[in-house]
Structure formats: structure tokens, C-alpha cells
Design a protein around this motif. Structure first.
Motif, PDB file in Angstrom:
ATOM      1  N   ARG A  79      34.338  -2.479 -19.304  1.00 60.96           N
ATOM      2  CA  ARG A  79      34.682  -1.458 -20.400  1.00 60.96           C
ATOM      3  C   ARG A  79      36.086  -1.380 -20.226  1.00 60.96           C
ATOM      4  N   ASP A  80      36.807  -0.987 -19.108  1.00 62.23           N
ATOM      5  CA  ASP A  80      38.220  -0.899 -19.244  1.00 62.23           C
ATOM      6  C   ASP A  80      39.054  -1.704 -19.425  1.00 62.23           C
ATOM      7  N   SER A  81      38.401  -2.993 -19.358  1.00 61.19           N
ATOM      8  CA  SER A  81      39.337  -4.303 -19.898  1.00 61.19           C
ATOM      9  C   SER A  81      39.309  -4.547 -21.206  1.00 61.19           C
ATOM     10  N   GLY A  82      38.365  -3.852 -22.065  1.00 66.16           N
ATOM     11  CA  GLY A  82      38.486  -3.956 -23.293  1.00 66.16           C
ATOM     12  C   GLY A  82      37.599  -5.110 -23.830  1.00 66.16           C
ATOM     13  N   ALA A  83      36.572  -5.759 -23.041  1.00 67.03           N
ATOM     14  CA  ALA A  83      35.721  -6.738 -23.333  1.00 67.03           C
ATOM     15  C   ALA A  83      34.609  -6.176 -24.274  1.00 67.03           C
ATOM     16  N   GLU A  84      33.986  -6.809 -24.976  1.00 69.07           N
ATOM     17  CA  GLU A  84      32.981  -6.400 -25.786  1.00 69.07           C
ATOM     18  C   GLU A  84      31.649  -6.123 -25.148  1.00 69.07           C
ATOM     19  N   ILE A  85      31.009  -5.011 -25.111  1.00 68.05           N
ATOM     20  CA  ILE A  85      30.020  -4.625 -24.628  1.00 68.05           C
ATOM     21  C   ILE A  85      28.882  -5.019 -25.758  1.00 68.05           C
ATOM     22  N   VAL A  86      27.911  -5.862 -25.246  1.00 68.08           N
ATOM     23  CA  VAL A  86      27.032  -6.238 -26.433  1.00 68.08           C
ATOM     24  C   VAL A  86      25.896  -5.294 -26.229  1.00 68.08           C
ATOM     25  N   HIS A  87      25.570  -4.842 -25.134  1.00 67.75           N
ATOM     26  CA  HIS A  87      24.270  -4.130 -24.669  1.00 67.75           C
ATOM     27  C   HIS A  87      24.815  -3.000 -23.938  1.00 67.75           C
ATOM     28  N   PRO A  88      24.541  -1.783 -24.211  1.00 67.11           N
ATOM     29  CA  PRO A  88      24.924  -0.581 -23.031  1.00 67.11           C
ATOM     30  C   PRO A  88      24.388  -0.803 -21.921  1.00 67.11           C
ATOM     31  N   LEU A  89      24.811   0.059 -20.906  1.00 63.51           N
ATOM     32  CA  LEU A  89      24.472   0.047 -19.532  1.00 63.51           C
ATOM     33  C   LEU A  89      23.123   0.936 -19.646  1.00 63.51           C
ATOM     34  N   GLN A  90      22.015   0.456 -18.857  1.00 61.24           N
ATOM     35  CA  GLN A  90      20.749   1.189 -19.059  1.00 61.24           C
ATOM     36  C   GLN A  90      19.829   0.834 -18.010  1.00 61.24           C
ATOM     37  N   ASP A  91      18.862   1.723 -17.540  1.00 63.21           N
ATOM     38  CA  ASP A  91      17.923   1.469 -16.818  1.00 63.21           C
ATOM     39  C   ASP A  91      16.631   0.766 -17.348  1.00 63.21           C
ATOM     40  N   GLU A  92      16.257  -0.346 -16.898  1.00 60.37           N
ATOM     41  CA  GLU A  92      15.065  -1.056 -17.693  1.00 60.37           C
ATOM     42  C   GLU A  92      13.598  -0.784 -16.866  1.00 60.37           C
ATOM     43  N   GLU A  93      12.666  -0.640 -17.524  1.00 64.88           N
ATOM     44  CA  GLU A  93      11.470  -0.243 -16.993  1.00 64.88           C
ATOM     45  C   GLU A  93      10.918  -1.372 -15.820  1.00 64.88           C
ATOM     46  N   TRP A  94      11.537  -2.516 -15.632  1.00 63.84           N
ATOM     47  CA  TRP A  94      11.117  -3.493 -14.632  1.00 63.84           C
ATOM     48  C   TRP A  94      11.717  -3.455 -13.650  1.00 63.84           C
ATOM     49  N   GLY A  95      12.801  -2.467 -13.403  1.00 58.45           N
ATOM     50  CA  GLY A  95      13.588  -2.164 -12.240  1.00 58.45           C
ATOM     51  C   GLY A  95      14.914  -2.513 -12.042  1.00 58.45           C
ATOM     52  N   VAL A  96      15.569  -2.993 -13.105  1.00 61.86           N
ATOM     53  CA  VAL A  96      16.877  -3.263 -13.262  1.00 61.86           C
ATOM     54  C   VAL A  96      17.814  -2.252 -13.816  1.00 61.86           C
ATOM     55  N   ARG A  97      19.199  -2.200 -13.511  1.00 58.79           N
ATOM     56  CA  ARG A  97      19.898  -1.390 -14.332  1.00 58.79           C
ATOM     57  C   ARG A  97      20.988  -2.558 -14.857  1.00 58.79           C
ATOM     58  N   ARG A  98      21.142  -2.644 -16.050  1.00 56.03           N
ATOM     59  CA  ARG A  98      21.922  -3.527 -16.652  1.00 56.03           C
ATOM     60  C   ARG A  98      22.917  -3.454 -17.808  1.00 56.03           C
ATOM     61  N   PHE A  99      23.646  -4.222 -18.258  1.00 51.80           N
ATOM     62  CA  PHE A  99      24.500  -4.306 -19.664  1.00 51.80           C
ATOM     63  C   PHE A  99      24.731  -5.566 -19.833  1.00 51.80           C
ATOM     64  N   PHE A 100      25.133  -6.020 -21.119  1.00 52.76           N
ATOM     65  CA  PHE A 100      25.601  -7.219 -21.782  1.00 52.76           C
ATOM     66  C   PHE A 100      27.012  -6.922 -22.206  1.00 52.76           C
ATOM     67  N   VAL A 101      27.870  -8.335 -21.634  1.00 53.13           N
ATOM     68  CA  VAL A 101      29.248  -8.471 -22.167  1.00 53.13           C
ATOM     69  C   VAL A 101      29.579  -9.697 -22.538  1.00 53.13           C
ATOM     70  N   ARG A 102      30.302  -9.875 -23.721  1.00 54.40           N
ATOM     71  CA  ARG A 102      30.487 -11.096 -24.199  1.00 54.40           C
ATOM     72  C   ARG A 102      31.926 -11.753 -23.292  1.00 54.40           C
ATOM     73  N   ASP A 103      31.703 -13.004 -22.789  1.00 57.15           N
ATOM     74  CA  ASP A 103      32.862 -13.569 -22.266  1.00 57.15           C
ATOM     75  C   ASP A 103      34.121 -14.163 -23.402  1.00 57.15           C
ATOM     76  N   PRO A 104      35.022 -14.445 -22.857  1.00 60.83           N
ATOM     77  CA  PRO A 104      35.984 -15.125 -23.722  1.00 60.83           C
ATOM     78  C   PRO A 104      35.541 -16.465 -24.411  1.00 60.83           C
ATOM     79  N   GLY A 105      34.635 -17.074 -24.050  1.00 62.21           N
ATOM     80  CA  GLY A 105      34.061 -18.139 -24.988  1.00 62.21           C
ATOM     81  C   GLY A 105      32.705 -17.743 -25.722  1.00 62.21           C
ATOM     82  N   GLY A 106      32.629 -16.600 -25.866  1.00 58.95           N
ATOM     83  CA  GLY A 106      31.589 -16.074 -26.649  1.00 58.95           C
ATOM     84  C   GLY A 106      30.094 -16.045 -26.052  1.00 58.95           C
TER      85      GLY A 106
END
Length: 115
Positions: A79-106
Motif C-alpha cells: 500500500r505504501d509503495s503506491g501499487a494498485e490494490i485490486v481487492h482490499p485486505l480481509q479475512d475470508e471464511e475459509w481461513g485465510v487473510r488476503r488482498f490482491f495487488v496488481r504487479d507492474p506487468g498487470g
């Protein structure tokens, strides 16, 4: 923060057929939620591949999953790098905590940690 494993995520509408095909190469099912299935060989359980019809709780299907030991620290760095967060940080019902980010290649990267 350290990386625990990296797993390619292949979009597929032929999940069952993929399980059978990769079974010929020594992979076995280690997780199946219906919309995502992960295979790994018993001899190398961290060598995984996932097949996804569509992500159930995110706006896009990721291209790659990166499991880290501290997903909150990874999120803060990205987040602090300025990269595009595609899906926010959240807890999922199947036991993971996750977020999505777009890399420089898309490509969309699913960054996760198990709870």
C-alpha cells in the motif's frame, strides 16, 4: 515478512479434467472448495498448482498466490509503495487473510496468510 510459497492460479472451467490430467504427473488434490482446487505431489507438498473457475469473493481471478507469514506487514508495504490494490485486505471464511495487488506487468497477485 517471509514468503512461505508461491502458487500459480490457472483459470479453468475444466477443474475435474485438470485434476485427472495432473494426476498423471503425480499431483493429488490437497484442497477443493468447488470454485478453487489445489493440487500438490505428495513428495513435494509445497509445489502446488491451483485451478479456479472464478474467485468467489473478489472482483477478479488472480494469476498467482503468494503466501507470506505476515500478510498485514505485506499489505502495509505494498500500500505504501503506491501499487494498485485490486481487492482490499480481509479475512475470508475459509481461513485465510488476503488482498490482491496488481504487479507492474498487470498480473493480479493474491497475497495471503493462513489464520
Amino acid at each position: 515478512m517471509t514468503v512461505r510459497r508461491v502458487v500459480p492460479v490457472l483459470r479453468s472451467d475444466a477443474v475435474q479434467e485438470s485434476r485427472e490430467f495432473y494426476g498423471l504427473l503425480g499431483f493429488e488434490e490437497v484442497m477443493n472448495h468447488g470454485w478453487i482446487m489445489t493440487l500438490a505431489p505428495p513428495s513435494a507438498p509445497a509445489a502446488q498448482i491451483s485451478f479456479m473457475t472464478a474467485d468467489r469473493t473478489a472482483p477478479v481471478t488472480p494469476d498467482l498466490s503468494v503466501e507470506v507469514d505476515d500478510v498485514d506487514a505485506a499489505y502495509a508495504l505494498v500500500r505504501d509503495s503506491g501499487a494498485e490494490i485490486v481487492h482490499p485486505l480481509q479475512d475470508e471464511e475459509w481461513g485465510v487473510r488476503r488482498f490482491f495487488v496488481r504487479d507492474p506487468g498487470g498480473r493480479v497477485i493474491n497475497v495471503l496468510g493462513h489464520r
